[in-house]
Design an enzyme around this catalytic site. Structure first.
Site, PDB file in Angstrom:
ATOM      1  N   LYS A 110      -0.282  -2.573  12.971  1.00  0.00           N
ATOM      2  CA  LYS A 110      -0.444  -2.279  11.543  1.00  0.00           C
ATOM      3  C   LYS A 110      -0.601  -0.788  11.311  1.00  0.00           C
ATOM      4  O   LYS A 110      -1.557  -0.159  11.768  1.00  0.00           O
ATOM      5  CB  LYS A 110      -1.666  -3.028  10.999  1.00  0.00           C
ATOM      6  CG  LYS A 110      -1.956  -2.757   9.534  1.00  0.00           C
ATOM      7  CD  LYS A 110      -0.858  -3.280   8.639  1.00  0.00           C
ATOM      8  CE  LYS A 110      -1.193  -3.075   7.170  1.00  0.00           C
ATOM      9  NZ  LYS A 110      -0.066  -3.451   6.300  1.00  0.00           N
ATOM     10  N   LYS A 169      -1.058  -7.710   4.365  1.00  0.00           N
ATOM     11  CA  LYS A 169      -1.212  -8.295   3.039  1.00  0.00           C
ATOM     12  C   LYS A 169      -0.085  -9.262   2.699  1.00  0.00           C
ATOM     13  O   LYS A 169      -0.280 -10.185   1.902  1.00  0.00           O
ATOM     14  CB  LYS A 169      -1.351  -7.201   1.976  1.00  0.00           C
ATOM     15  CG  LYS A 169      -0.116  -6.384   1.690  1.00  0.00           C
ATOM     16  CD  LYS A 169       0.640  -6.857   0.467  1.00  0.00           C
ATOM     17  CE  LYS A 169       1.907  -6.082   0.212  1.00  0.00           C
ATOM     18  NZ  LYS A 169       2.675  -5.586   1.293  1.00  0.00           N
ATOM     19  N   GLY A 184       0.824  -1.211   0.000  1.00  0.00           N
ATOM     20  CA  GLY A 184       0.000   0.000   0.000  1.00  0.00           C
ATOM     21  C   GLY A 184       0.851   1.251   0.000  1.00  0.00           C
ATOM     22  O   GLY A 184       0.500   2.275  -0.607  1.00  0.00           O
ATOM     23  N   ASN A 185       2.033   1.187   0.650  1.00  0.00           N
ATOM     24  CA  ASN A 185       2.934   2.336   0.671  1.00  0.00           C
ATOM     25  C   ASN A 185       3.675   2.506  -0.649  1.00  0.00           C
ATOM     26  O   ASN A 185       4.255   3.561  -0.908  1.00  0.00           O
ATOM     27  CB  ASN A 185       3.951   2.196   1.808  1.00  0.00           C
ATOM     28  CG  ASN A 185       3.323   2.420   3.162  1.00  0.00           C
ATOM     29  OD1 ASN A 185       2.462   3.281   3.313  1.00  0.00           O
ATOM     30  ND2 ASN A 185       3.712   1.627   4.141  1.00  0.00           N
ATOM     31  N   LYS A 209       7.080  -8.649   6.095  1.00  0.00           N
ATOM     32  CA  LYS A 209       7.574  -9.044   4.778  1.00  0.00           C
ATOM     33  C   LYS A 209       8.621 -10.147   4.898  1.00  0.00           C
ATOM     34  O   LYS A 209       8.606 -11.135   4.158  1.00  0.00           O
ATOM     35  CB  LYS A 209       8.146  -7.831   4.039  1.00  0.00           C
ATOM     36  CG  LYS A 209       7.113  -6.776   3.710  1.00  0.00           C
ATOM     37  CD  LYS A 209       7.748  -5.520   3.136  1.00  0.00           C
ATOM     38  CE  LYS A 209       6.694  -4.497   2.737  1.00  0.00           C
ATOM     39  NZ  LYS A 209       5.767  -4.145   3.825  1.00  0.00           N
TER      40      LYS A 209
END
Length: 300
Positions: free
Chosen positions: A123, A206, A11-12, A264
């Site tokens: 988050k 995600k 998203g970033n 991640k």
């Protein structure tokens, strides 16, 4: 049949830190992502997962502007971002692949209502603030704020994904060689109840959803594209250095920030342990990351 690649877009990366959260800025970055995806889709069946941290936070802020009703819960806002970002991605990918079908699927993902993150939010959502702004907003809205690099951002619960409820539809579309946009924003968090599934106030990471999807699909590759060009050690210091190749065991020796690179690294390590090949790199270098000319490759 072509192998499967799961491509996770941060998203970033779709809305860069510090940039105005405008449609135009998001579209410019989505065009970059679409170009890479169109090339990858020549050799793979592609499932696209995208983040929504900045976008869901923006919707939450807009939510506060209308005071005649209670703010909508985060699961509903997450569904809204799935539609918004999914539409934009589908349109740009389809424009580059006129002979290939592209589908966007609102995806419900089961989580554990007792997940420990419900008590310790990590988050990041929404825009970045300085400390004075963050303090005012936290007090006014009963938000929890944490440091994100040199800035401060709102944090919300991020329960881990347990089961992808709409997996059958994803498999069916992939088997038809459609490019599938799914599990957007980590998916819509739901839990079991006495009356069936109900929404959960949180935002699923995600990257963890992308890994769960890649494992359930027996994908060959997992590609996480973000606003960082690789996994770095000693990030933010004069000794920072990029890791180009690593094993899960090597990565387990280091601590990475829980709200950003940590999930991640956890995601790619999990998928590599499962037997696949995983990558982390910059959105604009997507093809180079997959070809191991850029970014970080993680495998056994």
């Amino acid at each position: 049949m072509k192998p499967i690649a799961v491509v996770a877009l941060g998203g970033n990366a779709l809305l860069r830190r510090g940039d105005a959260p405008s449609y135009e800025n998001q579209l410019a970055n989505i065009k970059i992502a679409a170009a890479a995806i169109a090339e990858i889709a020549k050799d793979y069946r592609v499932a696209i997962v995208h983040g929504n941290g900045p976008q869901v936070g923006l919707l939450a802020l807009q939510n506060l502007a209308y005071t005649k009703v209670s703010p909508y819960p985060l699961d509903v806002l997450g569904a809204e971002t799935e539609g918004m970002i999914g539409y934009m991605l589908a349109q740009e990918v389809q424009n580059l692949m006129p002979g290939r079908e592209v589908s966007t699927l609102l995806t419900r993902i089961e989580v554990d209502a007792n997940d420990k993150s419900m008590l310790d939010p990590t988050k990041f959502v929404g825009p970045v603030y300085n400390e004075d702004e963050a303090g005012i907003l936290a007090e006014a809205n009963n938000w929890i704020m944490k440091r994100d690099g040199e800035f401060v951002r709102r944090v919300v619960p991020s329960p881990k994904p347990v089961n992808i409820l709409d997996k059958h539809a994803i498999v069916t579309l992939l088997d038809a060689d459609e490019v599938v946009i799914c599990c957007g924003g980590g998916g819509i968090p739901v839990r079991k109840s006495d009356v069936g599934y109900v929404g959960v106030e949180g935002v699923i990471d995600k990257d963890l959803s992308a890994t769960l999807l890649a494992k359930q699909l027996n994908a060959e590759k997992l590609l996480i594209l973000t606003d960082a060009d690789a996994v770095y050690l000693d990030w933010g210091t004069e000794n920072q250095r990029a890791l180009r190749h690593a094993t899960p065991a090597e990565l387990s020796q280091y601590d990475f920030p829980a709200g950003s690179m940590g999930p991640k690294v956890e995601a790619v390590s999990d998928f590599a342990t499962f037997g696949g090949k995983a990558y982390i790199g910059a959105l604009e270098h997507g093809l180079d990351v997959l070809a191991e000319r850029s970014g970080t490759c993680v495998s056994i």
